[in-house]
Design an enzyme around this catalytic site. Structure first.
Site, PDB file in Angstrom:
ATOM      1  N   CYS A   1      -9.166   1.906 -22.184  1.00 12.25           N
ATOM      2  CA  CYS A   1      -8.597   3.101 -22.785  1.00 12.25           C
ATOM      3  C   CYS A   1      -8.848   4.277 -21.850  1.00 12.25           C
ATOM      4  CB  CYS A   1      -9.231   3.390 -24.142  1.00 12.25           C
ATOM      5  SG  CYS A   1      -9.062   2.052 -25.332  1.00 12.25           S
TER       6      CYS A   1
ATOM      7  N   ARG B   1      -4.204   2.815 -18.402  1.00 13.54           N
ATOM      8  CA  ARG B   1      -5.372   2.225 -19.057  1.00 13.54           C
ATOM      9  C   ARG B   1      -5.093   1.853 -20.507  1.00 13.54           C
ATOM     10  NH1 ARG B   1     -10.278   3.320 -16.301  1.00 13.54           N
ATOM     11  NH2 ARG B   1     -11.410   3.054 -18.247  1.00 13.54           N
TER      12      ARG B   1
ATOM     13  N   TRP C   1      -5.678   1.228 -25.586  1.00 10.88           N
ATOM     14  CA  TRP C   1      -5.353  -0.184 -25.716  1.00 10.88           C
ATOM     15  C   TRP C   1      -6.064  -0.648 -26.977  1.00 10.88           C
ATOM     16  CZ3 TRP C   1      -5.799  -2.847 -20.299  1.00 10.88           C
ATOM     17  CH2 TRP C   1      -4.520  -3.276 -19.904  1.00 10.88           C
TER      18      TRP C   1
ATOM     19  N   ASN D   1     -14.203   4.655 -25.428  1.00 12.05           N
ATOM     20  CA  ASN D   1     -13.741   3.513 -24.652  1.00 12.05           C
ATOM     21  C   ASN D   1     -14.847   2.470 -24.662  1.00 12.05           C
ATOM     22  OD1 ASN D   1     -12.299   1.915 -22.866  1.00 12.05           O
ATOM     23  ND2 ASN D   1     -13.155   2.914 -21.068  1.00 12.05           N
ATOM     24  N   GLY D   2     -14.509   1.192 -24.865  1.00 12.94           N
ATOM     25  CA  GLY D   2     -15.525   0.150 -24.852  1.00 12.94           C
ATOM     26  C   GLY D   2     -15.803  -0.388 -26.237  1.00 12.94           C
TER      27      GLY D   2
ATOM     28  N   GLU E   1     -16.409 -21.605  -8.681  1.00 12.81           N
ATOM     29  CA  GLU E   1     -15.962 -20.228  -8.461  1.00 12.81           C
ATOM     30  C   GLU E   1     -16.866 -19.501  -7.478  1.00 12.81           C
ATOM     31  OE1 GLU E   1     -14.259 -16.315  -8.904  1.00 12.81           O
ATOM     32  OE2 GLU E   1     -13.550 -18.384  -8.815  1.00 12.81           O
TER      33      GLU E   1
ATOM     34  N   LYS F   1     -15.600 -17.770  -4.005  1.00 13.54           N
ATOM     35  CA  LYS F   1     -15.807 -16.348  -3.698  1.00 13.54           C
ATOM     36  C   LYS F   1     -16.461 -16.183  -2.325  1.00 13.54           C
ATOM     37  CE  LYS F   1     -14.004 -14.064  -6.893  1.00 13.54           C
ATOM     38  NZ  LYS F   1     -12.970 -15.107  -6.832  1.00 13.54           N
TER      39      LYS F   1
ATOM     40  N   GLU G   1     -13.936 -16.946   0.374  1.00 15.28           N
ATOM     41  CA  GLU G   1     -12.840 -15.982   0.429  1.00 15.28           C
ATOM     42  C   GLU G   1     -13.192 -14.734   1.234  1.00 15.28           C
ATOM     43  OE1 GLU G   1     -10.030 -16.097  -3.496  1.00 15.28           O
ATOM     44  OE2 GLU G   1     -12.094 -15.459  -3.829  1.00 15.28           O
TER      45      GLU G   1
ATOM     46  N   HIS H   1     -24.109 -38.559  -4.942  1.00 18.17           N
ATOM     47  CA  HIS H   1     -22.998 -39.467  -4.634  1.00 18.17           C
ATOM     48  C   HIS H   1     -22.300 -39.084  -3.328  1.00 18.17           C
ATOM     49  CE1 HIS H   1     -23.143 -41.778  -8.368  1.00 18.17           C
ATOM     50  NE2 HIS H   1     -23.378 -40.634  -8.995  1.00 18.17           N
TER      51      HIS H   1
ATOM     52  N   LYS I   1      -3.059 -11.078  -2.896  1.00 14.98           N
ATOM     53  CA  LYS I   1      -3.471 -10.970  -4.295  1.00 14.98           C
ATOM     54  C   LYS I   1      -2.708 -11.942  -5.177  1.00 14.98           C
ATOM     55  CE  LYS I   1      -5.832  -9.249  -7.657  1.00 14.98           C
ATOM     56  NZ  LYS I   1      -7.233  -9.661  -7.771  1.00 14.98           N
TER      57      LYS I   1
END
Length: 607
Positions: free
Chosen positions: A2, A27, A74, A98-99, A479, A483, A486, A502, A602
């Site tokens: 927001c 936002r 939002w 907000n939050g 992940e 990262k 990347e 293994h 992206k």
């Protein structure tokens, strides 16, 4: 997310606020509102929909005043109705927020028992009523804030306007961003520096837990204990790109720190605050008819999907398969009648996922898009959309979009399992409560990153890095390795910890470093044996765990990162944070282009 804006001006406040909210509309644009103080009286205007709806209302019912607060929303707690729109008012107090106030239900029950009547379904309204209650018994605005702030748990930012106080704004932040702008006899506060850009270059960023009193003549800041503190003043750059980063070095760093806010907004776009259960989107609403869920994704989104497979099967009680989008069309997948395909993509434009979605539709599967961009191609071609509310993500290496995806998928799995009768009411409540607590735990995990610096030095010296995890931690290991590859260009691999013996164990020697993603869940004992295997072969070990895990195995690790305690089912969202930080801080130390790593884009829009 927001958008928040507040102003103490020498000129009419409404034009300034409308202009600033226009810059913040990215936002949120479900609803919008303003409040001003004029001749001591508090007045507000609110509208459902975009800023244009409020503009039309103000043409019919103008607002006067030099002091005001504004909000573009939002929808989080409660649907995007006028009643749920900000600012929320209780007596003399107006609040924009907000939050998430994590303990809002407890505070609401307390206030209701004391005779308070609520007008909205939002968590924000409890803040207004708590502050107003203190004012009613004689507290000053400063005293009221000092009393109320310690009672609020969560990840939030808010700004307060009080009737009779035309030279005062109160502002606070905990995990969610908030910037204060300083002018000549004027003061501003906004969700980010973008809102303040045309008004001032002098910016103060509140630290986590800070609250502030804004007067036209001075700004006073207080820490979480109510002690007056000094925060540095920054001179913002002219570059809109730099201003978008706030006081962070890179977009990726900012987006890592955006995660409490992004997760809170995503969670409450998914979870109904009245029932504490998600409203299932159309492809999943007939839960007992769904025969199988197939999730399609690529890159980081694929690891979110792998995590969701555990959730849909163990919590949702439904068969779930996860496919790499690029491979899905290359094999003759068996897709049953009444199956559902979920396409997961941050941008909603990944071509391989879009083509895989179309392939699924050719088998008459119902389709759901989990995306961060509602107008995207994948969203438009799906039967229904589930939006993550992460806001724009500029760093190529996804961070907040990933944890927002995890949040949405877990919320969906809980709702699905509850509707199918696979989990009891008490289990659904336990899991939703755990999800509500994730933003504040991430904020705690982000408070001190100095403990990562020694680990970074080791990462820069090793030949190979292996991430190991079991169960729900396995996709986070994958992940973490992605990262690191990347943005640092260091060779890294992620494995299910049980697979180590293994084959991959042949690569473990004194030149290898192993990162164990290991909350103290039911699989922790098995991780202990993996640590012993690595140490016996000369490998160095980084242990990511909680207090209990640290007590059991911390002394056997070369490096230890202790995270807040959390329910095991929710742990992947929290444990994504240290693997992001390790990659980011190592890339900074190495000097690579963090936001735009070589050879990457992206959104992948070619095959």
């Amino acid at each position: 997310m927001c958008g928040i804006f507040g102003v103490l001006s020498a000129d009419p406040a409404v034009p300034l606020m409308m202009d600033a909210l226009g810059r913040l509309e990215y936002r949120g644009y479900d609803s919008v509102g303003l409040a001003t103080v004029f001749e001591g009286k508090l007045s507000r205007r609110r509208a459902a929909g975009k800023l244009s709806a409020l503009q039309k209302l103000l043409e019919r019912e103008p607002l006067q005043g030099l002091s005001g607060i504004g909000h573009t929303r939002w929808a989080t707690h409660g649907p995007p109705t006028i009643e749920n729109s900000h600012p929320h008012v209780a007596g003399r107090v107006a609040v924009v927020h907000n939050g998430i106030i994590e303990n809002h239900a407890i505070l609401r029950a307390e206030l209701s028992a004391a005779g308070v009547t609520f007008e909205s379904a939002t968590d924000t309204e409890v803040v207004a009523h708590l502050l107003n209650r203190e004012l009613l018994v004689g507290a000053t605005p400063h005293e009221a804030m000092a009393l109320v702030m310690p009672r609020l748990i969560g990840a939030f930012a808010f700004v307060v306007l009080i009737a009779g106080e035309e030279d005062l704004l109160l502002a606070a932040r905990k995990a969610s961003p908030l910037a204060i702008g300083i002018g000549d006899g004027v003061a501003y506060v906004g969700s980010d520096a973008v809102a303040l850009a045309p008004l001032t270059r002098r910016i103060i960023y509140l630290d986590d837990g800070d609250w502030a009193e804004l007067l036209r003549s001075r700004i006073s800041v207080f820490d979480c204990h109510g002690v007056a503190v000094s925060r540095p003043e920054y001179l913002s750059t002219v570059s809109s790109g730099m201003m978008g980063k706030g006081n962070f070095r890179h977009f990726m760093e900012k987006e890592i720190y955006d995660q409490p806010e992004a997760i809170a907004h995503t969670l409450h776009a998914v979870i109904d605050p009245g029932t504490w259960i998600a409203a299932l989107p159309a492809p999943l609403d007939n839960v007992n008819a769904v025969s199988k869920i197939t999730i399609l994704a690529a890159g980081t989104s694929f690891y979110a999907a792998l995590t969701a497979r555990y959730w849909f099967e163990s919590i949702g009680g439904v068969a779930c398969e996860v496919d790499l989008s690029s491979e899905f069309r290359e094999r003759k997948a068996v897709l049953p009648d009444e199956g559902v395909v979920i396409a997961v993509s941050q941008s909603g434009e990944s071509l391989d996922t879009l083509l895989a979605l179309r392939h699924g539709k050719s088998f008459y599967q119902k389709t759901l898009a989990l995306v961060n961009v509602p107008e995207s191609s994948i969203a438009r071609e799906s039967d229904a959309i589930l939006l993550t509310r992460a806001g724009p993500e500029f760093g190529v290496a996804s961070t907040k979009a990933f944890t927002a995806q995890l949040t949405a998928l877990l919320g969906l799995a809980i709702a699905f399992g509850w509707a199918r009768g696979n989990i009891k009411d008490c289990d659904a409540l336990r899991l939703i409560t755990a999800l509500e607590g994730v933003p504040s735990r991430i904020a705690r995990a982000l408070k001190d990153v100095s403990k990562y610096q020694k680990i970074v030095h080791d990462l820069l010296r090793v030949r190979d890095v292996f991430y190991l995890g079991r169960g729900l931690s396995y996709p986070i290991a994958l992940e973490g390795a992605l990262k690191l590859k990347e943005i640092t260009y260091i060779h890294a691999e992620g494995y299910a910890a049980g697979e180590m013996k293994h084959g991959p164990i042949a690569l473990i020697d004194e030149h290898a470093l192993v990162i164990l993603v290991a909350p103290s869940d039911g699989l922790f004992g098995k991780i202990a044996s993996n640590m012993s295997e690595v140490r016996a072969r000369g490998g160095r070990v980084i242990l990511l765990t909680d207090a209990k895990g640290a007590e059991e195995l911390g002394t056997a690790a070369d490096h230890l990162v202790v995270l807040p305690d959390i329910q095991p089912e929710v742990s992947p969202i929290l444990y994504a944070i240290p693997v992001q930080l390790l990659a980011y801080l190592t890339a900074v130390e190495k000097g690579t282009d963090v936001d735009q790593p070589r050879n990457l884009a992206k959104s992948v829009t070619v095959e």
